[in-house]
Enzyme design. Structure first.
Site, short mmCIF file in Angstrom:
data_model
loop_
_atom_site.label_atom_id
_atom_site.label_comp_id
_atom_site.label_asym_id
_atom_site.label_seq_id
_atom_site.Cartn_x
_atom_site.Cartn_y
_atom_site.Cartn_z
N ARG A 109 -7.57 59.43 13.05
CA ARG A 109 -8.10 57.81 12.52
C ARG A 109 -7.34 57.39 13.30
O ARG A 109 -7.48 56.17 14.66
CB ARG A 109 -7.89 57.44 11.15
CG ARG A 109 -8.65 56.18 11.72
CD ARG A 109 -8.35 54.96 10.33
NE ARG A 109 -6.10 55.36 9.99
CZ ARG A 109 -5.66 55.42 9.10
NH1 ARG A 109 -6.44 55.34 7.86
NH2 ARG A 109 -4.27 55.32 9.09
N TYR B 75 4.41 70.35 9.52
CA TYR B 75 6.14 68.26 10.34
C TYR B 75 4.76 68.18 9.04
O TYR B 75 5.17 67.41 8.16
CB TYR B 75 4.98 67.71 11.86
CG TYR B 75 5.74 66.42 11.40
CD1 TYR B 75 6.43 66.17 11.73
CD2 TYR B 75 4.12 65.64 11.40
CE1 TYR B 75 6.74 64.75 11.68
CE2 TYR B 75 4.17 64.27 11.47
CZ TYR B 75 5.57 63.78 11.29
OH TYR B 75 6.18 62.48 11.75
N ARG C 37 5.67 59.27 19.24
CA ARG C 37 5.20 60.49 19.03
C ARG C 37 4.48 61.33 18.81
O ARG C 37 3.25 60.55 17.71
CB ARG C 37 6.99 61.21 18.22
CG ARG C 37 8.10 60.85 19.11
CD ARG C 37 9.12 61.40 18.14
NE ARG C 37 9.25 63.11 18.43
CZ ARG C 37 9.08 63.54 17.01
NH1 ARG C 37 8.88 63.27 16.01
NH2 ARG C 37 9.04 64.95 18.03
N PHE D 178 -5.60 56.97 -8.83
CA PHE D 178 -4.76 56.37 -8.59
C PHE D 178 -4.53 57.12 -6.62
O PHE D 178 -4.71 57.51 -6.14
CB PHE D 178 -3.23 56.78 -8.56
CG PHE D 178 -2.03 56.63 -7.96
CD1 PHE D 178 -0.85 55.80 -7.21
CD2 PHE D 178 -0.67 58.18 -7.19
CE1 PHE D 178 -0.21 55.45 -6.56
CE2 PHE D 178 -0.30 58.02 -6.87
CZ PHE D 178 -0.22 56.74 -6.04
#
Length: 409
Positions: A212, A168, A225, A285
């Site tokens: 978190r 996932y 979910r 970045f």
């Protein structure tokens, strides 16, 4: 009062805070004047202020591509997150979203607050996407297609095993890492990184966010979910929501530590990925969010407050990370410092203590073997004030006046 107390305890963060404020105001001035680009960069600030800041440090062409990539995926994520959409409607949209980004007339209203605005005015994002170079478009389309398919798959199933958790996270974040690598390559500023390293960059950030955001997600109405894998949490409680109850505090912390230990497995790959980057703005970045992630995990580890409220890095420390992250030695130093903080919180009676310490030692070994630890400045400082409080207050007031002046311009 909370911000003032943080400044008093950490006066060395005053200067980075001011620099961050000035840099943010300067970045806002770089927003293109065309309506569609103005919308995109303004929306970027609303849906993710921290990412907006690092994105705006990139050179123009790549900056535009990364900004649109982020907004396209944020729109896709808005469809996935909206629990009011029936699955029979949602799944086809997720699977076809990569085609909709070529159609300025396509529209689907969903989400709330700023995300609803993004979806209602997605034509601005599409218009900007169509102005990107073809190499950028191909990369964004490919990742959007793969992510949409992965999201559709998990709409219809729960995350049971750790392998499914990784799968996932690959679909929703590892693919982002892969897509960014493709955009960097299309810009001709970087070589194409191995897929496994790109994937780890995304998984580390995603798992940190999942850890978190436990309380926010579990309390969301309508019910959000959850993506903590049953294989982990079922060792400690019967239901995932049981972790938030005070009577399960011991089990909750042990489960939390298990989740953090799982996330740490990606750190060595992340360090390898960042060490191969050549262009300074791309490096910053990539590096800043990764340091924020290891810092957040260090704060979350063994911390029951994850199940009681919000645990995040204070603004001053965030500003310091943004200010000091310029070279790979800064990254190794930050990861070493935060891993030391994490190590100091490991208790011998924790069921995963040995595994956690082994992963921390592997991270610290990579940092030590870089040979540059002596070139870094510490990110982890004492909680005790190091300056006269009256002086700090005077400086704080002066800085507040300066910031107000800059903001009014």
């Amino acid at each position: 009062m909370g911000n003032l107390k943080a400044i008093l305890n950490h006066p060395d963060e005053l200067y980075p805070l001011l620099k961050l404020k000035i840099a943010s105001k300067q970045a806002e001035k770089k927003i293109p004047s065309q309506p569609h680009w103005n919308f995109c960069y303004s929306m970027l600030q609303k849906v993710s202020r921290s990412f907006a800041f690092v994105i705006q440090q990139l050179d123009t062409d790549l900056r535009n591509a990364v900004a649109i990539f982020y907004l396209v995926l944020r729109a896709l994520d808005t469809v996935e997150d909206d629990t009011s959409i029936p699955n029979e409607v949602k799944v086809p949209i997720l699977e076809a979203f990569h085609r909709h980004i070529y159609d300025p007339d396509w529209h689907f209203s969903c989400g709330t607050k700023e995300y609803k605005i993004l979806m209602d005015q997605l034509h601005h994002v599409v218009t900007a996407f169509l102005e990107l170079g073809r190499g950028y478009q191909v990369a964004i389309e490919e990742i959007t297609k793969r992510m949409g398919a992965g999201m559709a798959k998990f709409i219809l199933k729960e995350v049971e095993t750790v392998d499914e958790y990784d799968e996932y996270c690959h679909y929703v974040a590892g693919l982002v890492g892969l897509g960014l690598s493709k955009l960097f390559y299309a810009s001709k500023k970087e070589d194409l990184a191995p897929d496994s390293l790109s994937n780890s960059m995304g998984l580390f950030l995603q798992k940190t966010n999942i850890i978190r955001d436990y309380l926010e997600d579990i309390n969301e109405i309508p019910k959000s979910r959850m993506f903590w894998p049953r294989e982990i949490w079922s060792k400690y409680v019967n239901k995932l929501e049981d972790l938030k109850y005070e009577e399960n505090s011991v089990e909750a912390v042990q489960c939390l530590n298990d989740m953090v230990t799982n996330a740490l497995m990606h750190v060595e790959d992340c360090l390898k990925y960042m060490s191969a980057l050549r262009e300074p703005s791309i490096f910053r970045f990539c590096a800043i969010p990764q340091i924020m992630a290891i810092g957040t995990l260090a704060l979350c580890y063994n911390n029951i407050e994850v199940f009681r409220g919000v645990v995040k890095m204070r603004r001053g420390l965030t500003a310091k990370v943004m200010d000091r992250t310029n070279t790979m030695s800064d990254v190794y130093g930050a990861f070493f410092d935060f891993s030391c903080l994490l190590k100091s919180k490991v208790e011998k009676n924790d069921p995963n203590a040995t595994k956690t310490l082994n992963r921390i030692e592997a991270i610290q070994k990579s940092c030590r073997e870089s040979g540059v630890l002596n070139k870094r400045r510490s990110y982890v400082v004492s909680d005790q004030p190091s300056y006269n409080s009256a002086l700090v207050i005077a400086v704080f007031v002066l800085l507040a006046i300066m910031i107000a002046f800059l903001t009014s311009k």
